[in-house]
Design a protein around this motif. Sequence first.
Motif, short mmCIF file in Angstrom:
data_model
loop_
_atom_site.label_atom_id
_atom_site.label_comp_id
_atom_site.label_asym_id
_atom_site.label_seq_id
_atom_site.Cartn_x
_atom_site.Cartn_y
_atom_site.Cartn_z
N ALA A 1 0.77 -1.13 -0.08
CA ALA A 1 -0.01 -0.54 0.19
C ALA A 1 0.51 1.09 0.20
CB ALA A 1 -0.84 0.13 0.57
N ALA A 2 2.11 0.69 0.72
CA ALA A 2 2.91 2.08 0.81
C ALA A 2 3.16 2.79 -0.83
CB ALA A 2 4.06 1.99 1.93
N ILE A 3 4.13 1.55 -0.97
CA ILE A 3 5.32 1.85 -2.83
C ILE A 3 3.71 2.32 -3.64
CG2 ILE A 3 5.77 1.09 -4.67
CD1 ILE A 3 6.96 -0.70 -2.34
N VAL A 4 2.09 1.56 -3.65
CA VAL A 4 1.62 2.02 -4.02
C VAL A 4 1.23 3.39 -4.81
CG1 VAL A 4 -0.80 1.80 -4.82
CG2 VAL A 4 0.28 -0.23 -4.91
N LYS A 5 1.44 3.80 -2.50
CA LYS A 5 0.95 5.74 -2.53
C LYS A 5 1.75 6.78 -3.49
CE LYS A 5 -0.67 6.62 1.70
NZ LYS A 5 -0.57 6.20 2.92
N ALA A 6 3.35 5.85 -3.36
CA ALA A 6 3.99 7.45 -3.60
C ALA A 6 4.50 6.75 -5.21
CB ALA A 6 5.11 5.41 -3.15
N LEU A 7 3.75 5.60 -6.17
CA LEU A 7 3.55 5.72 -7.65
C LEU A 7 2.33 6.07 -8.04
CD1 LEU A 7 5.35 2.43 -8.64
CD2 LEU A 7 6.22 4.58 -8.14
N THR A 8 1.36 6.41 -6.80
CA THR A 8 0.13 7.30 -7.61
C THR A 8 -0.26 8.13 -7.07
OG1 THR A 8 -1.54 5.77 -5.87
CG2 THR A 8 -0.74 4.84 -8.36
N SER A 9 -0.74 8.15 -5.81
CA SER A 9 -1.16 9.35 -5.69
C SER A 9 -0.22 10.22 -4.56
CB SER A 9 -2.21 9.45 -3.96
OG SER A 9 -1.45 8.28 -3.20
#
Length: 254
Positions: free
Chosen positions: A25-33
Amino acid sequence: MEGGAGLYNPRTVEEVFRDFKGRRAAIVKALTSDVGEFYQQCDPEKENLCLYGLPNEQWEVNLPAEEVPPELPEPALGINFARDGLSEKEWLSLVAIHSDTWLLSVSFYFGSRFAFDKADRKRLFDMINGVPTIFEVVTGNMKMQTKEKSSAANRNGNLSKSDSKVRSSDGKNSKAVQASNEEDGSEEEDEDEHGETLCGACGDGDGTGTDDFWICCDVCEVWFHGKCVKITPARAEHIKQYKCPACSNKRARP
């Protein structure tokens, strides 16, 4: 290093999977929002940098661990050097692929360290395999099963995209959609088709929170928890066409 080692050592399959989901979830956040901030931190003029996802769903760009061998497997080194040599989409996709690989290595490192047997390793893999990869989220190439469910819901619900793109945590659509469903008798069918939908950001299914709701991207037709993409019900009421972070980031950086 804080980013590499995390805050605890998960010892059961469920704990390792929880650790995996937090880091993911942390990495998805970095690469999206949070992609703008992430992009700025990955300055090619700096030393070799890594993207770390932490179990508490926070991310950081930092230097690799100094100890050899490191306490945990390390993520890809030098992601900042490739930033300006590729298009933003290509660079984010590359980081996503390496991040998926890192997450698997960390999870199965814990599995080996705490002597998971064959059944536990298979169960852990099946749990991890049940959520979309970071690459799929970033590129919009979600699993076909998720796409088919979202598309079927839009086709068979007899609803326009603008009406069907928001639903609450109990699996029901927004009030306007519920009224439409009650008129044509399709509410029950629509709920059934959404029952197993996974969030394109966190990979979880229907939440249990009373204030959770879902929104569907009008481009890739993937469903997201509103909280995962920072969209509130009030804001959704005024969105004519919603684009998820991945689809919004497909435009080349000027």
